[in-house]
Design an enzyme around this catalytic site. Sequence first.
Site, short mmCIF file in Angstrom:
data_model
loop_
_atom_site.label_atom_id
_atom_site.label_comp_id
_atom_site.label_asym_id
_atom_site.label_seq_id
_atom_site.Cartn_x
_atom_site.Cartn_y
_atom_site.Cartn_z
N ALA A 278 0.82 -1.21 0.00
CA ALA A 278 0.00 0.00 0.00
C ALA A 278 0.85 1.25 0.00
CB ALA A 278 -0.92 0.00 1.23
N GLU A 282 2.08 2.59 -7.08
CA GLU A 282 2.28 1.77 -8.27
C GLU A 282 2.18 2.58 -9.57
OE1 GLU A 282 0.49 -1.07 -5.20
OE2 GLU A 282 0.26 1.02 -5.81
N ASP A 324 26.54 26.83 -29.64
CA ASP A 324 27.32 27.24 -30.79
C ASP A 324 26.70 28.52 -31.35
OD1 ASP A 324 29.27 27.06 -32.78
OD2 ASP A 324 27.96 25.90 -34.10
N ASP A 558 31.86 19.55 -31.61
CA ASP A 558 30.91 19.76 -30.50
C ASP A 558 30.51 18.45 -29.83
OD1 ASP A 558 30.63 22.59 -30.94
OD2 ASP A 558 29.38 22.11 -32.68
N ASN A 620 -1.31 7.29 -0.42
CA ASN A 620 -0.60 6.19 0.24
C ASN A 620 -0.45 6.43 1.74
OD1 ASN A 620 1.15 6.08 -2.77
ND2 ASN A 620 0.09 4.29 -1.99
N GLU A 623 -3.78 5.91 3.47
CA GLU A 623 -4.08 4.48 3.61
C GLU A 623 -3.25 3.85 4.74
OE1 GLU A 623 -3.37 2.88 -0.27
OE2 GLU A 623 -4.54 4.50 -1.18
N ASN A 648 -5.25 2.17 -5.30
CA ASN A 648 -3.96 2.59 -5.86
C ASN A 648 -3.95 2.61 -7.38
OD1 ASN A 648 -3.01 2.89 -3.30
ND2 ASN A 648 -1.58 1.18 -3.34
N ASP A 652 -6.30 6.30 -7.81
CA ASP A 652 -5.07 7.10 -7.71
C ASP A 652 -4.43 7.25 -9.09
OD1 ASP A 652 -5.40 7.43 -5.07
OD2 ASP A 652 -3.69 6.24 -4.42
#
Length: 817
Positions: A278, A282, A324, A558, A620, A623, A648, A652
């Site tokens: 949890a 993720e 440049d 360069d 998170n 939770e 999640n 989320d």
Amino acid sequence: MAVTTPLPSSEYPLPGAMNPGLTTSEAARRLLESGRNEIRREAARPRWRLFLDQFRSPMIALLIAASVASFLMGERADAIAIGIIVVLNALVGFAQEFKAEQAMQALRSMTAPRARVLRDGYPIDLPAAEIVPGDVLLLEAGDIVAADAQLLEAYSLATSEAPLTGESAPVDKSIRPTPEGTPLAQRTDRVFMGTAVSRGTGTAVVTATGMRTELGQIAHLLASAEDTETPLQQRLNRVTQALLIVCGGIVLLVAALGLLRGMGWLPVLLSSISLAVAAVPEGLPAVVTIALALGVRRMASRHALVRRLQAVETLGSATVVCTDKTGTLTTGSMAVRELWGSDEEALLRTAASCCDASLGPEGKEGTGDPTELALLRAALERGIQREQIERENPRVAVQPFDSERKRMSVLRADGVLSVKGAPEVLLSRCTSGTEGALAKAEAMASRGLRVLAVARGSGPEEERLQLLGLMGMADPPRPEAIEAVAAARAAGIRTVMITGDHPVTALAIGRELGIVREGDDPSELIHARVTAEEKLRIVRRWKERGEVVAMTGDGVNDAPALREAHIGIAMGRTGTEVTREAADIVLTDDNFATIVAAIREGRAIYENIRKTLVYLLVGNVGELLLMVIALLMGQPLPLVPLQLLWINLMTDSLPALALVMDPARLELLQAPPRRPDEPMLGGAQWRTIFAAGALEAAVVLGVFLWADPAAHLERARSLAFSTLVFAELLRSFIARSSTRIFWEVGVFTNRVLLGVILVSVLIQGALYEIPAVRTLFELVPLPWNEMVLMFALGLIPVTALELAKLVRRWIRLRRAG
């Protein structure tokens, strides 16, 4: 060896018949000995490597560990869901980088595919890769020099060496030897691989091929330049390390609490791992990848090809842009910037009469010396055409320009002699019109202009001439580059010009562009006549100061600095293949203004990723606090593992993906760049995370306890589940800004987010109506009035957080007033 085609010997007379070139057999022997005349190119990453590289992230490793732990616990739905996220994230990253690699393959082209040399006394055309030391090159205007060579003959020969030295003006060549140790830009007796013949003809004996050429030596420097981990990677890695510590602490804490309460080791282990899962956001890897992919798409519309996803955000972190001059800050072509003379039309007509160059249709492009093309364009603006002059008044005699005479003259049928050349040479041959000319020529030169004097006379002799005036030429700044430099300065970004041009020219352009202003130290911001090694050292010095460095360039010289910089930007139109392969971003319009637009895009991506990370971590933390406090109170877990995973992944991650699509704020370039050592999440962000998380946890825990879990556990969990889902969905609206109220940001400015929230609310309600799904998630049916109540309770944290914004704003205003 490839088949070669002899050229008509009359087309290329032998150089005094003294050097017939190599024999075919000797050339074959030397080819075996010295190898093919090629610059080794960086091999493209194979597809399997591109895919595996997507898993080289601590966050991905953490998710894989969580997936394995869930599988071993028997929570196979959780394990499969996390695994799908990891694979999808890898596929998105792979698709973007593979497309960039394919685009780079399309940009590749050989530097000099074929060349003309003497073999067995005859001119032949053969692949440039088969050139060997000792071959005699035959050179004419328009050729790409196939190898480093010592000149044997030079007839008004000049080469454009910008890809190698950065020098914008063609370099006049002669057979007069230069001393050992002469700087590359001043070796007038040699020609170099990859440079172009801009005018004249010549012959030269090859002294070095392939990786032993000057161009090859610069390519060797790429090995000493190091790829740099991007600021975004560093910051996300630090966040991941913090999450690992948090997860470990949670596992130990819950395990200790469980064992103290007399729980068995298996329930303790399952509870601990569930909470650790949890704690992991993720959706973060997918959010970062999608944010960067969106940046890639927006950048493509702004004429920039992004080779590496992380490069877009890194550019937003830039504090120094080393660039440049030629073609990036300037137009890349000479133009007449200033005229001095009493009769400008006569001045331009005489100059056009004394040219060998020819303009293309409508005055565009053209062939010949860049200086002559510039004055022909200036003449064309006054309606004067060289072709018309040639028709009406044909040439009788021509004395071409060379590095010894430093002038050119054309005698025409009417007896008028047109002459142009260096002021210091021509003024001494003029008997009129010279008053004030020398002082004016010096003043023009001090401003970085290349000065030509124009005169006319009678008869073939270049004596007793009348000076018509002076022409000052330069590669002018791009108008949009001036605005872009000013925008970069306003954003707190220093622009540093690094060029192979003359110091006077570089400083003049730097002042005109606004790179150097009153009070600035020019030695810090303008570097002229620099070599590839010096460019590399300049980038390293800025990095040692703690700056985030972007480097642009087009020449092979360069490339090492581009690789060393935090982000390398190559020119797509004029850039060499070696430079493009060393770069993270390729500009298809070779325009500095595109870089500044990309910086704004990069800042927007970082801002979106950070606010999305805050949004995810608030959920998170909420939770975790909910679960840990319930355990401390001796209550059952308010949520089961599958409910946690649903929150999640769906409530989320989907809003988080929509949050990264927020449009860039207009004022982003008015703020200074982020400090290189600034963490992704500072004190203000962590305070928000814990305060908002605690608020959510308190509301949801209150609902859970109110529902009496001892008597009705599944109903209590169902109510707590919906309350937490609604609270997190509603919080996504206010997560778009840490200072502005949600209606000030605009509800409809991110319609994707609005759609995601509406759909998620409907899906959440559907979970309670479908029996099979309800059983899977361990839910009980809820009447509509309780669902409305849970939605209203989900507004409590949102309302409190918005009121906190208003209070902070009022405090700031009070302090300012």
